[in-house]
Motif scaffolding. Sequence first.
Motif, PDB file in Angstrom:
ATOM      1  N   ASN A   1       0.982  -1.137   0.050  1.00  0.00           N
ATOM      2  CA  ASN A   1      -0.378   0.019  -0.172  1.00  0.00           C
ATOM      3  C   ASN A   1       0.948   1.055   0.355  1.00  0.00           C
TER       4      ASN A   1
ATOM      5  N   ARG B   1      -4.502   3.338  -0.668  1.00  0.00           N
ATOM      6  CA  ARG B   1      -4.993   2.715   0.761  1.00  0.00           C
ATOM      7  C   ARG B   1      -6.133   2.495   1.581  1.00  0.00           C
TER       8      ARG B   1
ATOM      9  N   MET C   1      -4.028  -2.724   6.492  1.00  0.00           N
ATOM     10  CA  MET C   1      -2.704  -3.160   6.962  1.00  0.00           C
ATOM     11  C   MET C   1      -3.080  -3.152   7.735  1.00  0.00           C
TER      12      MET C   1
ATOM     13  N   GLN D   1      -1.789   1.093  17.838  1.00  0.00           N
ATOM     14  CA  GLN D   1      -2.185   2.110  17.176  1.00  0.00           C
ATOM     15  C   GLN D   1      -3.508   2.794  17.524  1.00  0.00           C
ATOM     16  N   LEU D   2      -4.278   2.079  19.324  1.00  0.00           N
ATOM     17  CA  LEU D   2      -5.194   3.053  19.191  1.00  0.00           C
ATOM     18  C   LEU D   2      -5.338   4.177  19.877  1.00  0.00           C
ATOM     19  N   PHE D   3      -5.940   4.996  19.351  1.00  0.00           N
ATOM     20  CA  PHE D   3      -5.896   6.913  20.393  1.00  0.00           C
ATOM     21  C   PHE D   3      -6.923   6.862  20.455  1.00  0.00           C
ATOM     22  N   GLU D   4      -8.258   7.051  20.244  1.00  0.00           N
ATOM     23  CA  GLU D   4      -9.208   7.570  20.435  1.00  0.00           C
ATOM     24  C   GLU D   4      -9.907   8.004  21.734  1.00  0.00           C
TER      25      GLU D   4
ATOM     26  N   ASP E   1     -12.899   5.324  17.729  1.00  0.00           N
ATOM     27  CA  ASP E   1     -11.046   4.701  17.146  1.00  0.00           C
ATOM     28  C   ASP E   1     -11.319   3.980  15.356  1.00  0.00           C
TER      29      ASP E   1
ATOM     30  N   PHE F   1     -11.607   6.149  12.287  1.00  0.00           N
ATOM     31  CA  PHE F   1     -10.728   7.381  11.790  1.00  0.00           C
ATOM     32  C   PHE F   1     -10.390   6.762  10.463  1.00  0.00           C
ATOM     33  N   GLY F   2     -10.260   5.093  10.349  1.00  0.00           N
ATOM     34  CA  GLY F   2     -10.367   4.557   8.968  1.00  0.00           C
ATOM     35  C   GLY F   2     -11.296   6.022   8.199  1.00  0.00           C
TER      36      GLY F   2
ATOM     37  N   ASN G   1     -10.856   9.860   7.806  1.00  0.00           N
ATOM     38  CA  ASN G   1     -10.536  10.050   6.385  1.00  0.00           C
ATOM     39  C   ASN G   1     -10.635   9.563   4.778  1.00  0.00           C
TER      40      ASN G   1
ATOM     41  N   MET H   1     -12.577   0.158   6.832  1.00  0.00           N
ATOM     42  CA  MET H   1     -12.355   1.102   5.413  1.00  0.00           C
ATOM     43  C   MET H   1     -13.138   0.039   3.843  1.00  0.00           C
TER      44      MET H   1
END
Lengths: 273, 282
Positions: free
Chosen positions: B54, B83, B88, B96-99, B105, B108-109, B112, B161
């Motif tokens: 990607n 992407r 991926m 990678q979690l952050f929300e 979370d 997020f994808g 975007n 996504m």
Amino acid sequence: MKDITLGQYYPVKSPVHSLDPRTKIILTVLLIVFVFISKTFAGLGICALFILLVDFIARIPLKNLLKSLKAIGFIIFFTFLLNLFFFTQGNAVFEYGIIKITDSGITRAVFMAIRLILLIVGAGLLTFTTSPIELTDGLERLFTPLKVIGFPAHEIAMMMSIALRFIPILSEETDKIMKAQSARGAVFDQGKLTKRVKAIVALLIPLLVSAFHRALELANAMEARCYHGGEGRTRLKVLKMTKKDALAFAIMGIFCLIIVVDNLILSKIFLVG
Amino acid sequence: MSISIKKLNYVYDPESPFSVAALEDVDFSVQDGEYVCILGHTGSGKSTLVQHLNGLLKPTSVEEMLVEGVDLTVKKPDMKTVRQKVGMVFQYPEYQLFEETVLEDVSFGPKNMGLPNEEVEKRAKEALALVGVGEELFSASPFELSGGQKRRVAIAGVLSMKPKVLVLDEPIAGLDPLGKAEILSVIDQYHKKYNATIIMISHNIDDVVEVADRIVVMHKGRKALDGKTEEVFSQHERLLELGLELPSVCELVYRLNLLGKNIPTTICRIDDLVQFVSGVKK
């Protein structure tokens, strides 16, 4: 990312690399002092020659050494301009309104720029030839005498080595999280400001979380191995001064002497600033 | 054709004393809807290879690189599309979690991607349902969840996504047997439901043999083996030579054959072995 990982250390075998880190730290400080003391262009020339000589012995490509200037190129340029415009003694060579450039202003600006370049490159010799771990080891030993006045030499050195050790880990981690979030469509280098800030948040939060996590794990691992500070702690690699270090000090002594002589004699003829 | 790569070369840190050739002349093609597993030692180039899919890494040189119709050899490839089409999932994706909440979370994808809000929420909920995270956890903080739950939420963050190609780098590393089974079943469901192409890196060879249609073995930056699962795993000696572990079933067949038995080496799955030994078709 990889640039940060490895710092500037350039791992080759050379007489300079194999010197005791304490020697290198002391000599670098001396070199910096004497670059400052030099009052003439000839003196700076000698400093430059000396740096080139050490660089040659250390087998570091000149290109790499000069690269360290890139980061502070702007500061050098700015200092040059400041000296050029605000040093008003001497004969004017160019005048326009309030701007006045004098001949001694030009000389001084060039002199200052060269001095700064030599400082950076000279200090660079230390970080190019000494791995961060050796560097902290050397600093710890140098600061040990200060313990009597309560200076926490060991603790500071330990924190420095941990910090240094974590730079590659954190930079790898940053790289990984950036990739993971880019794969989810985050864009770090273009687009609207709000979107970019959002992407940075998506990077910083996981990074912080994992940094705390690692710190906790490391603390546990250190306690599990009975770490209790510097008291009575022995080292795997004991630093030892050898003949080579004596030789290095001797060469440095000669260099210093030349600068002093140069200052005393030549400065009377071409005094700058 | 989902992915078509020819003569891919990748060098880490070119022109520095640390430069390493990570991939050398790798050809890699995948059909639509295939389930491919990539095996190999640490440092064999598996992760480097999949990160090209990607556009996270740019090849040092390549002859052809087409991913879901996007040409990645051009100067400015269509990153946004690629992407979206290639999801991926990295190793330990829970990092990678952050929300603030699970639902946010996972959104997020799709956010975007620029989808409208209702669609974002619909997709996030769908993905969470697929990975088996119940509604009661939607507003929980992702940091409060258990390890297995975090992993599933992170995978949902990619599935939302709706990628045509799902790439997973060791998705079941560090999970207990139940957690592993859950993740593998999520991947399998996604594979079947959307006819998605799956490319998975894994060291759990006994799981790999059960799920994969095709196996690619990487060795020192080159492709060492590539073929149908039964074909690749029938080459017992070659696999051992490459330092790989044999699946338990193959190991058994291999050792029995060493003792003079004559069992077809293409048997690599437990069902096939049971059928062969008992003579009964399931």
